[in-house]
Design a protein around this motif. Structure first.
Motif, PDB file in Angstrom:
ATOM      1  N   MET A 115     -14.266  -5.201   5.738  1.00  0.00           N
ATOM      2  CA  MET A 115     -14.307  -3.874   6.056  1.00  0.00           C
ATOM      3  C   MET A 115     -12.943  -3.305   6.271  1.00  0.00           C
ATOM      4  SD  MET A 115     -16.110  -2.159   9.609  1.00  0.00           S
ATOM      5  CE  MET A 115     -14.840  -2.357  10.533  1.00  0.00           C
ATOM      6  N   THR A 116     -12.721  -2.008   5.552  1.00  0.00           N
ATOM      7  CA  THR A 116     -11.450  -1.439   5.659  1.00  0.00           C
ATOM      8  C   THR A 116     -11.640  -0.095   6.828  1.00  0.00           C
ATOM      9  OG1 THR A 116     -10.980  -2.489   3.564  1.00  0.00           O
ATOM     10  CG2 THR A 116      -9.629  -0.380   4.452  1.00  0.00           C
ATOM     11  N   ILE A 117     -10.608   0.273   7.286  1.00  0.00           N
ATOM     12  CA  ILE A 117     -10.671   1.546   7.919  1.00  0.00           C
ATOM     13  C   ILE A 117      -9.678   2.524   7.323  1.00  0.00           C
ATOM     14  CG2 ILE A 117     -10.129   2.692   9.965  1.00  0.00           C
ATOM     15  CD1 ILE A 117     -10.742   0.238  11.610  1.00  0.00           C
ATOM     16  N   HIS A 118     -10.172   3.669   6.744  1.00  0.00           N
ATOM     17  CA  HIS A 118      -9.268   4.553   6.180  1.00  0.00           C
ATOM     18  C   HIS A 118      -9.064   5.656   7.024  1.00  0.00           C
ATOM     19  CE1 HIS A 118     -10.338   2.337   2.190  1.00  0.00           C
ATOM     20  NE2 HIS A 118     -11.483   2.340   2.945  1.00  0.00           N
ATOM     21  N   TYR A 119      -7.795   5.877   7.552  1.00  0.00           N
ATOM     22  CA  TYR A 119      -7.309   6.832   8.210  1.00  0.00           C
ATOM     23  C   TYR A 119      -6.936   8.247   7.654  1.00  0.00           C
ATOM     24  CZ  TYR A 119      -6.600   2.990  11.325  1.00  0.00           C
ATOM     25  OH  TYR A 119      -6.892   1.562  12.175  1.00  0.00           O
ATOM     26  N   LEU A 120      -8.314   9.015   7.624  1.00  0.00           N
ATOM     27  CA  LEU A 120      -8.190  10.224   7.012  1.00  0.00           C
ATOM     28  C   LEU A 120      -8.286  11.597   7.903  1.00  0.00           C
ATOM     29  CD1 LEU A 120     -10.448   9.379   3.996  1.00  0.00           C
ATOM     30  CD2 LEU A 120      -8.119   9.519   4.149  1.00  0.00           C
ATOM     31  N   HIS A 121      -8.014  11.348   9.161  1.00  0.00           N
ATOM     32  CA  HIS A 121      -7.971  12.247  10.222  1.00  0.00           C
ATOM     33  C   HIS A 121      -6.897  13.163  10.062  1.00  0.00           C
ATOM     34  CE1 HIS A 121      -5.969   9.070  12.110  1.00  0.00           C
ATOM     35  NE2 HIS A 121      -5.496  10.090  12.770  1.00  0.00           N
ATOM     36  N   HIS A 122      -7.210  14.349  10.824  1.00  0.00           N
ATOM     37  CA  HIS A 122      -6.017  15.482  11.122  1.00  0.00           C
ATOM     38  C   HIS A 122      -5.693  15.618  12.340  1.00  0.00           C
ATOM     39  CE1 HIS A 122      -7.451  17.919   7.126  1.00  0.00           C
ATOM     40  NE2 HIS A 122      -6.756  16.939   6.912  1.00  0.00           N
ATOM     41  N   GLY A 123      -4.554  15.430  12.976  1.00  0.00           N
ATOM     42  CA  GLY A 123      -4.057  15.433  14.413  1.00  0.00           C
ATOM     43  C   GLY A 123      -3.370  14.024  14.484  1.00  0.00           C
ATOM     44  N   GLY A 124      -3.007  13.880  15.816  1.00  0.00           N
ATOM     45  CA  GLY A 124      -2.316  12.725  16.171  1.00  0.00           C
ATOM     46  C   GLY A 124      -0.815  12.762  15.636  1.00  0.00           C
ATOM     47  N   ALA A 125      -0.264  11.480  15.797  1.00  0.00           N
ATOM     48  CA  ALA A 125       1.166  11.112  15.521  1.00  0.00           C
ATOM     49  C   ALA A 125       1.320  11.506  13.895  1.00  0.00           C
ATOM     50  CB  ALA A 125       1.585   9.634  15.645  1.00  0.00           C
ATOM     51  N   GLY A 126       2.588  11.943  13.743  1.00  0.00           N
ATOM     52  CA  GLY A 126       3.200  12.298  12.558  1.00  0.00           C
ATOM     53  C   GLY A 126       3.121  11.210  11.715  1.00  0.00           C
ATOM     54  N   VAL A 127       3.215  11.302  10.127  1.00  0.00           N
ATOM     55  CA  VAL A 127       3.634   9.941   9.602  1.00  0.00           C
ATOM     56  C   VAL A 127       4.501  10.189   8.300  1.00  0.00           C
ATOM     57  CG1 VAL A 127       1.323   9.062   9.668  1.00  0.00           C
ATOM     58  CG2 VAL A 127       1.918  10.727   7.838  1.00  0.00           C
ATOM     59  N   ARG A 128       5.107   9.406   7.830  1.00  0.00           N
ATOM     60  CA  ARG A 128       5.942   9.638   6.707  1.00  0.00           C
ATOM     61  C   ARG A 128       5.621   8.563   5.812  1.00  0.00           C
ATOM     62  NH1 ARG A 128      12.157  10.702   9.111  1.00  0.00           N
ATOM     63  NH2 ARG A 128      11.340  11.934  10.893  1.00  0.00           N
ATOM     64  N   ASN A 129       4.596   8.899   4.920  1.00  0.00           N
ATOM     65  CA  ASN A 129       4.060   8.100   3.827  1.00  0.00           C
ATOM     66  C   ASN A 129       5.075   8.285   2.616  1.00  0.00           C
ATOM     67  OD1 ASN A 129       1.772   7.234   5.190  1.00  0.00           O
ATOM     68  ND2 ASN A 129       0.979   9.314   4.993  1.00  0.00           N
ATOM     69  N   PRO A 130       5.021   7.313   1.509  1.00  0.00           N
ATOM     70  CA  PRO A 130       5.882   7.255   0.402  1.00  0.00           C
ATOM     71  C   PRO A 130       5.447   8.654  -0.422  1.00  0.00           C
ATOM     72  CG  PRO A 130       4.543   5.446   0.548  1.00  0.00           C
ATOM     73  CD  PRO A 130       3.967   6.084   1.861  1.00  0.00           C
ATOM     74  N   ASN A 131       6.359   9.313  -1.087  1.00  0.00           N
ATOM     75  CA  ASN A 131       6.254  10.468  -1.649  1.00  0.00           C
ATOM     76  C   ASN A 131       5.620  11.779  -0.967  1.00  0.00           C
ATOM     77  OD1 ASN A 131       7.240   9.199  -4.291  1.00  0.00           O
ATOM     78  ND2 ASN A 131       4.977   8.313  -4.311  1.00  0.00           N
ATOM     79  N   TRP A 132       5.805  11.811   0.419  1.00  0.00           N
ATOM     80  CA  TRP A 132       4.973  12.734   1.333  1.00  0.00           C
ATOM     81  C   TRP A 132       3.662  12.743   1.094  1.00  0.00           C
ATOM     82  CZ3 TRP A 132       8.690  13.677   4.641  1.00  0.00           C
ATOM     83  CH2 TRP A 132       9.928  13.523   4.393  1.00  0.00           C
ATOM     84  N   GLU A 133       3.120  11.888   0.765  1.00  0.00           N
ATOM     85  CA  GLU A 133       1.634  11.745   0.818  1.00  0.00           C
ATOM     86  C   GLU A 133       1.058  12.161   2.154  1.00  0.00           C
ATOM     87  OE1 GLU A 133       0.379   8.342  -1.176  1.00  0.00           O
ATOM     88  OE2 GLU A 133       1.421   8.800  -3.065  1.00  0.00           O
ATOM     89  N   MET A 134      -0.121  12.802   2.093  1.00  0.00           N
ATOM     90  CA  MET A 134      -0.666  13.328   3.236  1.00  0.00           C
ATOM     91  C   MET A 134      -1.524  12.211   4.006  1.00  0.00           C
ATOM     92  SD  MET A 134      -3.536  16.260   3.486  1.00  0.00           S
ATOM     93  CE  MET A 134      -3.456  17.627   4.940  1.00  0.00           C
ATOM     94  N   TYR A 135      -2.070  11.259   3.129  1.00  0.00           N
ATOM     95  CA  TYR A 135      -2.802  10.077   4.060  1.00  0.00           C
ATOM     96  C   TYR A 135      -2.179   8.592   3.461  1.00  0.00           C
ATOM     97  CZ  TYR A 135      -6.179  13.940   4.490  1.00  0.00           C
ATOM     98  OH  TYR A 135      -6.759  15.028   4.814  1.00  0.00           O
ATOM     99  N   PRO A 136      -2.372   7.698   4.339  1.00  0.00           N
ATOM    100  CA  PRO A 136      -3.145   7.470   5.537  1.00  0.00           C
ATOM    101  C   PRO A 136      -2.488   8.326   6.702  1.00  0.00           C
ATOM    102  CG  PRO A 136      -2.016   5.490   5.040  1.00  0.00           C
ATOM    103  CD  PRO A 136      -1.702   6.345   3.909  1.00  0.00           C
ATOM    104  N   ALA A 137      -3.268   8.537   7.616  1.00  0.00           N
ATOM    105  CA  ALA A 137      -2.739   9.211   8.565  1.00  0.00           C
ATOM    106  C   ALA A 137      -2.307   8.297   9.570  1.00  0.00           C
ATOM    107  CB  ALA A 137      -4.034  10.089   9.479  1.00  0.00           C
ATOM    108  N   ALA A 138      -1.573   8.663  10.777  1.00  0.00           N
ATOM    109  CA  ALA A 138      -1.298   7.415  11.519  1.00  0.00           C
ATOM    110  C   ALA A 138      -2.261   6.725  12.436  1.00  0.00           C
ATOM    111  CB  ALA A 138      -0.024   7.926  12.932  1.00  0.00           C
ATOM    112  N   LYS A 139      -2.420   5.555  12.667  1.00  0.00           N
ATOM    113  CA  LYS A 139      -3.362   4.480  13.283  1.00  0.00           C
ATOM    114  C   LYS A 139      -3.329   5.342  14.692  1.00  0.00           C
ATOM    115  CE  LYS A 139      -4.987   0.283  14.326  1.00  0.00           C
ATOM    116  NZ  LYS A 139      -4.847  -1.228  14.676  1.00  0.00           N
ATOM    117  N   PRO A 140      -4.626   5.561  15.274  1.00  0.00           N
ATOM    118  CA  PRO A 140      -4.605   6.150  16.580  1.00  0.00           C
ATOM    119  C   PRO A 140      -4.516   4.729  17.476  1.00  0.00           C
ATOM    120  CG  PRO A 140      -6.310   7.127  15.439  1.00  0.00           C
ATOM    121  CD  PRO A 140      -5.896   6.107  14.524  1.00  0.00           C
TER     122      PRO A 140
END
Length: 178
Positions: free
Chosen positions: A1-26
């Protein structure tokens, strides 16, 4: 089972290529805030997932994430959980709502509170158009917030191509502003 972090809000992230997801793990115990553009006292923090790419709501960030997850060997599949909406810290959760706008065969899901591990609704069919809203028997005070999530009980083996659905917590935040 995998958790996919697709929520809006919470801590900011710095993903490769400025990709929107995954969001930061709550993180449990860390007070969550909604996305900055969602701040009135009573609001719906609706999260819509559109897998179709067929209209103006095309979600490039979601599609980009799903492609990366598949390339990394963790495609979205039955048994996986997707975080969808940060429920603010110091808020009162009254209930939830959901809607399947474009159904797809083989899809079913449960709505949960990811950090508390509580199931709010189970066995929702994504194979038929429909919607519902439910109030909790007793409103739930969330001093540290939580994350509304869906766990897919059923999901097409080759991925969803038509599915469009949404979920939202029904929330009151008693203290906004000063």
């Amino acid at each position: 089972m995998t958790i996919h972090y697709l929520h809006h809000g919470g801590a900011g992230v710095r993903n490769p290529n400025w990709e929107m997801y995954p969001a930061a793990k709550p993180v449990a115990g860390v007070q969550l805030r909604p996305a900055a553009h969602k701040e009135p006292i009573a609001f719906g923090i609706t999260r819509l997932l559109d897998f179709s790419q067929k209209d103006g709501r095309r979600q490039a960030g979601l599609q980009q994430y799903l492609e990366r997850a598949a390339n990394d060997g963790t495609p979205l599949q039955a048994g996986d959980t997707c975080t969808l909406s940060c429920v603010p810290a110091r808020s009162l959760l009254l209930g939830y709502a959901w809607g399947v706008e474009v159904p797809e065969q083989g899809v079913s899901f449960d709505i949960t509170l990811a950090q508390k591990g509580e199931t709010l609704a189970s066995g929702i069919s994504g194979a038929a158009e429909g919607s519902n809203a439910e109030l909790l028997d007793k409103p739930l005070w969330l001093p540290d917030g939580d994350v509304l999530a869906v766990t897919f009980n059923g999901f097409p083996a080759k991925g969803a191509t038509d599915l469009t659905f949404w979920v939202t917590p029904i929330v009151i935040v008693p203290k906004i502003g000063n």
